[in-house]
Design a protein around this motif. Structure first.
Motif, PDB file in Angstrom:
ATOM      1  N   SER A 156       3.816  -9.256   0.392  1.00  0.00           N
ATOM      2  CA  SER A 156       3.878  -8.620   1.708  1.00  0.00           C
ATOM      3  C   SER A 156       5.220  -7.948   1.965  1.00  0.00           C
ATOM      4  O   SER A 156       5.392  -7.291   2.985  1.00  0.00           O
ATOM      5  CB  SER A 156       3.617  -9.651   2.805  1.00  0.00           C
ATOM      6  OG  SER A 156       4.671 -10.612   2.859  1.00  0.00           O
ATOM      7  N   LEU A 157       6.185  -8.100   1.045  1.00  0.00           N
ATOM      8  CA  LEU A 157       7.474  -7.451   1.243  1.00  0.00           C
ATOM      9  C   LEU A 157       7.292  -5.948   1.374  1.00  0.00           C
ATOM     10  O   LEU A 157       6.598  -5.329   0.567  1.00  0.00           O
ATOM     11  CB  LEU A 157       8.414  -7.746   0.070  1.00  0.00           C
ATOM     12  CG  LEU A 157       9.240  -9.024   0.144  1.00  0.00           C
ATOM     13  CD1 LEU A 157      10.019  -9.198  -1.127  1.00  0.00           C
ATOM     14  CD2 LEU A 157      10.169  -9.000   1.329  1.00  0.00           C
TER      15      LEU A 157
ATOM     16  N   TRP B 262       4.388  -9.858   8.732  1.00  0.00           N
ATOM     17  CA  TRP B 262       5.034 -10.273   7.503  1.00  0.00           C
ATOM     18  C   TRP B 262       5.623 -11.667   7.684  1.00  0.00           C
ATOM     19  O   TRP B 262       5.970 -12.084   8.790  1.00  0.00           O
ATOM     20  CB  TRP B 262       6.146  -9.294   7.108  1.00  0.00           C
ATOM     21  CG  TRP B 262       5.614  -7.926   6.799  1.00  0.00           C
ATOM     22  CD1 TRP B 262       4.427  -7.617   6.221  1.00  0.00           C
ATOM     23  CD2 TRP B 262       6.263  -6.678   7.075  1.00  0.00           C
ATOM     24  NE1 TRP B 262       4.281  -6.265   6.095  1.00  0.00           N
ATOM     25  CE2 TRP B 262       5.395  -5.655   6.602  1.00  0.00           C
ATOM     26  CE3 TRP B 262       7.477  -6.319   7.648  1.00  0.00           C
ATOM     27  CZ2 TRP B 262       5.720  -4.303   6.703  1.00  0.00           C
ATOM     28  CZ3 TRP B 262       7.809  -4.987   7.736  1.00  0.00           C
ATOM     29  CH2 TRP B 262       6.927  -3.987   7.273  1.00  0.00           C
ATOM     30  N   SER B 263       5.778 -12.370   6.594  1.00  0.00           N
ATOM     31  CA  SER B 263       6.210 -13.763   6.659  1.00  0.00           C
ATOM     32  C   SER B 263       7.713 -13.878   6.912  1.00  0.00           C
ATOM     33  O   SER B 263       8.478 -12.929   6.688  1.00  0.00           O
ATOM     34  CB  SER B 263       5.863 -14.474   5.348  1.00  0.00           C
ATOM     35  OG  SER B 263       6.651 -13.951   4.297  1.00  0.00           O
ATOM     36  N   THR B 264       8.109 -15.061   7.377  1.00  0.00           N
ATOM     37  CA  THR B 264       9.536 -15.335   7.541  1.00  0.00           C
ATOM     38  C   THR B 264      10.253 -15.229   6.204  1.00  0.00           C
ATOM     39  O   THR B 264      11.399 -14.781   6.125  1.00  0.00           O
ATOM     40  CB  THR B 264       9.741 -16.737   8.141  1.00  0.00           C
ATOM     41  OG1 THR B 264       9.059 -16.817   9.400  1.00  0.00           O
ATOM     42  CG2 THR B 264      11.219 -17.041   8.348  1.00  0.00           C
ATOM     43  N   ARG B 265       9.563 -15.638   5.139  1.00  0.00           N
ATOM     44  CA  ARG B 265      10.157 -15.545   3.808  1.00  0.00           C
ATOM     45  C   ARG B 265      10.479 -14.098   3.452  1.00  0.00           C
ATOM     46  O   ARG B 265      11.551 -13.803   2.906  1.00  0.00           O
ATOM     47  CB  ARG B 265       9.188 -16.132   2.767  1.00  0.00           C
ATOM     48  CG  ARG B 265       9.615 -15.973   1.322  1.00  0.00           C
ATOM     49  CD  ARG B 265      10.907 -16.667   1.038  1.00  0.00           C
ATOM     50  NE  ARG B 265      11.278 -16.549  -0.363  1.00  0.00           N
ATOM     51  CZ  ARG B 265      12.484 -16.793  -0.833  1.00  0.00           C
ATOM     52  NH1 ARG B 265      13.460 -17.162  -0.014  1.00  0.00           N
ATOM     53  NH2 ARG B 265      12.736 -16.678  -2.125  1.00  0.00           N
ATOM     54  N   SER B 266       9.567 -13.169   3.753  1.00  0.00           N
ATOM     55  CA  SER B 266       9.833 -11.765   3.448  1.00  0.00           C
ATOM     56  C   SER B 266      11.012 -11.252   4.274  1.00  0.00           C
ATOM     57  O   SER B 266      11.807 -10.437   3.798  1.00  0.00           O
ATOM     58  CB  SER B 266       8.588 -10.912   3.703  1.00  0.00           C
ATOM     59  OG  SER B 266       8.325 -10.815   5.086  1.00  0.00           O
TER      60      SER B 266
END
Length: 325
Positions: free
Chosen positions: A226-227, A260-264
């Protein structure tokens, strides 16, 4: 006996071309000659259809010293003209221009495959020779060397033959970048960076740091598909610069969950950390076009508002951390 891409024939020794790229220090050939006399030449040397030697320099010299006029050879088809020309060089001046890093990698990849095939065939022949000589307790192994001592042998040999130096790590890295650029399963922005990086390497960019940059982006994309592609986002932002911006909400009126995720988010901002150290603010201020300047201002304003909103939420949910913010 034949093999896909090979056929075996008898060839006169004088008709085989030995280029300057082959090693000249052949070492002690006595044991090899005795082995050939006892067991025969278990593994033929490998040549191109026009008689250019690819593999088996020591084997060829050994049978010469034994007085052979002809020898069994594997004729390896499908060899590129560039590789045939490289291996047939009798004078370095015949090489009209040096190979580019990308051309060198292509030759290295091709030659490494040929050398690995030869090594596998030699290992099989050595095992057969050991079994044939087992009755008298000797292992002649009619070959120009023992089985490969480690998997990197073909890489080392190919790099030296192509570049004149043991540069296999550099060539392997270029190959990895090329594989990323040619891989249709990877995101478009990753492939584009890889392709652009190959052009930069051809123009003198250092391979090591360029390789790490491509691999880092490839790993990030694999870890979190998703980045976003930042270049694509920038282009899209410029197209929509004049559109009114409203925060999207659910029908209930509450803000939507992140797309988008927190990780991205962490990966993106970690990658961007320190970006301002690479630019001169005065130069940016004077050279940006109007639309680009408006985008920069909008990003500044929205980032400030975003950080304030995130800080308020952090104070609510993590009161002990609020003082540190």
């Amino acid at each position: 006996m034949s093999d896909p891409g090979h056929f075996e024939v008898e060839r006169t020794i004088d008709s085989i071309t030995i280029g300057v790229r082959h090693r000249t220090d052949l070492g002690d050939l006595q044991a090899l000659k005795e082995s050939i006399e006892n067991l025969g030449l278990l593994q033929p040397i490998t040549i191109t259809p026009d008689g250019t030697l690819l593999c088996g320099r020591r084997r060829l010299e050994a049978v010469k010293e034994l007085g052979w006029r002809s020898v069994r050879v594997w004729v390896r088809s499908g060899i590129s003209d560039d590789l045939k020309g490289l291996m047939a060089l009798q004078d370095e001046n015949l090489l009209h221009k040096p190979f580019s890093p990308i051309e060198s990698e292509a030759l290295y990849r091709e030659l490494k495959k040929v050398l690995a095939e030869d090594a596998a065939q030699r290992q099989e022949a050595t095992q057969f020779g050991a079994g044939a000589a087992e009755g008298n307790g000797e292992n002649h192994g009619a070959d120009d060397s023992s089985a490969p001592s480690r998997p990197g042998d073909a890489r080392d040999q190919a790099a030296i033959l192509v570049t004149g130096a043991n540069a296999h790590q550099r060539l392997e890295r270029i190959g990895r970048i090329k594989d990323v650029a040619d891989d249709p399963t990877r995101p478009a922005h990753v492939r584009k960076l890889a392709s652009d990086s190959l052009d930069q390497i051809n123009n003198g960019a250092p391979v090591s740091s360029t390789y790490e940059r491509v691999m880092d982006l490839a790993r990030q994309a694999e870890a979190d598909p998703s980045l976003p592609d930042l270049d694509a986002l920038a282009e899209e932002a410029l197209k929509r610069i004049c559109e009114p911006r409203t925060r999207r909400t659910n029908p209930s009126g509450t803000p939507r969950k992140s797309e988008w995720s927190t990780r991205s988010f962490v990966l993106m901002w970690t990658d961007m950390d320190g970006w301002w150290t690479h630019y001169d603010a005065a130069e940016i201020g004077t050279e940006l076009k109007d639309a680009e300047w408006e985008l920069l201002k909008r990003m500044h304003e929205t980032l400030t508002a975003f950080v304030e909103e995130a800080r308020d939420a952090r104070k609510t949910t993590m009161p002990t951390a609020a003082t540190a913010s």
